[in-house]
Design a protein around this motif. Structure first.
Motif, short mmCIF file in Angstrom:
data_model
loop_
_atom_site.label_atom_id
_atom_site.label_comp_id
_atom_site.label_asym_id
_atom_site.label_seq_id
_atom_site.Cartn_x
_atom_site.Cartn_y
_atom_site.Cartn_z
N ARG A 116 0.81 -1.21 0.00
CA ARG A 116 0.00 0.00 0.00
C ARG A 116 0.85 1.26 0.00
O ARG A 116 0.42 2.30 -0.48
CB ARG A 116 -0.94 0.01 1.21
N ILE A 117 2.04 1.19 0.58
CA ILE A 117 2.89 2.39 0.57
C ILE A 117 4.00 2.25 -0.46
O ILE A 117 5.03 2.91 -0.37
CB ILE A 117 3.44 2.72 1.96
N LEU A 128 -4.49 8.59 1.25
CA LEU A 128 -3.33 9.15 1.95
C LEU A 128 -3.42 8.89 3.45
O LEU A 128 -2.42 8.55 4.09
CB LEU A 128 -3.23 10.65 1.67
N GLU A 129 -4.62 9.01 4.01
CA GLU A 129 -4.78 8.75 5.45
C GLU A 129 -4.44 7.30 5.77
O GLU A 129 -3.78 6.99 6.76
CB GLU A 129 -6.21 9.06 5.88
N GLN A 130 -4.89 6.38 4.90
CA GLN A 130 -4.55 4.97 5.09
C GLN A 130 -3.04 4.78 5.03
O GLN A 130 -2.46 4.04 5.83
CB GLN A 130 -5.22 4.12 4.00
N GLN A 131 -2.40 5.47 4.11
CA GLN A 131 -0.95 5.34 4.00
C GLN A 131 -0.25 5.87 5.23
O GLN A 131 0.74 5.31 5.68
CB GLN A 131 -0.47 6.07 2.75
N LEU A 132 -0.79 6.93 5.80
CA LEU A 132 -0.22 7.45 7.04
C LEU A 132 -0.28 6.39 8.13
O LEU A 132 0.69 6.15 8.85
CB LEU A 132 -0.95 8.72 7.47
N LEU A 168 -4.00 13.08 -10.60
CA LEU A 168 -3.63 14.18 -9.70
C LEU A 168 -3.30 15.43 -10.49
O LEU A 168 -3.71 16.54 -10.15
CB LEU A 168 -2.43 13.78 -8.84
N ARG A 199 -8.68 10.28 -2.83
CA ARG A 199 -7.23 10.38 -2.68
C ARG A 199 -6.86 10.70 -1.24
O ARG A 199 -5.91 10.18 -0.69
CB ARG A 199 -6.68 11.48 -3.58
N ARG A 200 -7.65 11.56 -0.63
CA ARG A 200 -7.35 11.95 0.75
C ARG A 200 -7.48 10.73 1.67
O ARG A 200 -6.63 10.51 2.53
CB ARG A 200 -8.31 13.06 1.19
N LEU A 260 -3.98 18.62 -2.65
CA LEU A 260 -5.40 18.28 -2.73
C LEU A 260 -6.24 19.43 -2.18
O LEU A 260 -7.31 19.75 -2.72
CB LEU A 260 -5.69 17.00 -1.95
N MET A 302 -14.60 15.51 -9.70
CA MET A 302 -13.26 15.86 -9.24
C MET A 302 -13.21 15.92 -7.72
O MET A 302 -12.28 15.41 -7.10
CB MET A 302 -12.84 17.20 -9.84
N LEU A 303 -14.23 16.53 -7.15
CA LEU A 303 -14.27 16.61 -5.68
C LEU A 303 -14.31 15.22 -5.07
O LEU A 303 -13.67 14.94 -4.06
CB LEU A 303 -15.49 17.43 -5.24
N CYS A 338 -11.83 23.82 -7.18
CA CYS A 338 -13.07 23.16 -7.58
C CYS A 338 -14.28 23.88 -7.00
O CYS A 338 -15.25 24.19 -7.70
CB CYS A 338 -13.08 21.72 -7.10
N MET A 390 1.25 16.17 -0.64
CA MET A 390 0.11 15.77 -1.47
C MET A 390 -1.20 16.29 -0.89
O MET A 390 -2.08 16.76 -1.61
CB MET A 390 0.02 14.24 -1.54
N LYS A 391 -1.33 16.21 0.42
CA LYS A 391 -2.56 16.67 1.05
C LYS A 391 -2.74 18.17 0.81
O LYS A 391 -3.85 18.63 0.52
CB LYS A 391 -2.54 16.34 2.55
N ILE A 416 3.47 12.72 1.59
CA ILE A 416 2.03 12.64 1.80
C ILE A 416 1.47 13.97 2.28
O ILE A 416 0.42 14.44 1.82
CB ILE A 416 1.69 11.50 2.78
N LEU A 445 6.30 10.35 4.57
CA LEU A 445 5.41 11.21 5.36
C LEU A 445 5.40 12.63 4.80
O LEU A 445 4.34 13.24 4.64
CB LEU A 445 5.85 11.22 6.83
N ALA A 476 -6.42 22.06 -4.86
CA ALA A 476 -7.25 21.57 -5.96
C ALA A 476 -8.72 21.64 -5.57
O ALA A 476 -9.57 22.06 -6.36
CB ALA A 476 -6.85 20.14 -6.32
N GLU A 477 -9.00 21.24 -4.34
CA GLU A 477 -10.38 21.26 -3.88
C GLU A 477 -10.91 22.69 -3.84
O GLU A 477 -12.04 22.96 -4.25
CB GLU A 477 -10.46 20.63 -2.49
N ILE A 508 -10.91 13.74 -5.29
CA ILE A 508 -10.03 14.35 -4.29
C ILE A 508 -10.23 13.70 -2.93
O ILE A 508 -9.28 13.38 -2.22
CB ILE A 508 -10.29 15.87 -4.22
#
Lengths: 131, 131
Positions: A58-59, B97-101, B69, B93-94, A111, B86-87, A118, A107-108, A104, A101, A114-115, B90
């Motif tokens: 996953r990572i 990313l949280e799962q990856q954290l 992205l 993706r967020r 996002l 798109m939202l 939007c 990336m956040k 990520i 870290l 980008a949000e 996003i």
DNA sequence: TCGGTGGTTTACGTTTACGTCAAGAAGGAT
DNA sequence: ATCCTTCTTGACGTAAACGTAAACCACCGA
């Protein structure tokens, strides 16, 4: 004390992967389950190993990297030189994780912007429709 | 105001990738630099895009995911439906990313215990050598 | 003019991580 | 005894992400 065991399809179901993938991990030396005749018998420990593999994937770790992690986790005590190289590998991995870290977090932030764009675009659309 | 430009090998050197990789990213629609005749001319913006790709790769994103992205980051305003999708992307993706954290934190814990076992094994070795 | 140096396209090769059959053995239900 | 399910071992196929080599411009300094 009846230490739990699993069939290959038990684990496949539970971890949501294919039996093919599990056999492939074994073929690559990441797993070595017991056998009852031809049949593979998995222990709770094997399951933990599989979870570690999935976390690694996953990572973005390769299977080779996952195998290294598994070997690090393994209590098969090597000699001192091996222990030192293990410590080195561990700190390498730690640095890599720290970099991830940072990546990520970055990336956040992206996002976020980008949000924001939007949402603003949506607001414009709604305004012009309101006229 | 002389907006900076780069050659392909400039960027390859600076970002430590091959020119082949850069051309491949373009072929996959992640990049579309200007041309002067046949020659590719990269803008600062292209460089930012490349950095985003590399960040994505470091945390295990596929090129297709990286392209998404980039499109999210792109100000090419679509219609309302596209904005909503798109939202949605996003927020997907967020979550990823949280799962990856979480995965990374767990990995760090496992490195901790692996390191601890290493250190203890080393101490044992030293003790027995001291006799 | 000639030999780099750096750019281009085209095309086949390679590694990783499996997917997808095929063919067969083993045990349980009917 | 036969069928069904689950397991096994090959073996070939495939998508992603480039690597590598060939063959070709174009300019630039000696």
């Amino acid at each position: 004390m009846s230490s739990q065991t699993y069939s290959i399809s038990d684990l496949a179901r539970e971890l949501d992967i294919t039996t093919r993938a599990i056999r492939f991990y074994e073929e690559q030396g990441l797993l070595s389950p017991e056998r009852r005749g031809q049949e593979r018998i998995y222990s709770p420990r094997d399951k933990v190993t599989l979870k570690l593999i999935l976390r690694g994937k996953r990572i973005g770790f390769s299977l080779a990297e996952c195998r290294e992690l598994i070997e690090l986790y393994d209590p098969s005590g090597g000699n001192t030189k091996q222990l030192n190289s293990m410590l080195a590998k561990i700190s390498e991995r730690r640095e890599q994780l720290e970099q991830q870290l940072l990546d990520i977090e970055q990336m956040k932030l992206e996002l976020d912007t980008a949000e924001e764009r939007c949402v603003q675009a949506l607001e414009q659309t709604l305004k012009s429709q309101a006229v």
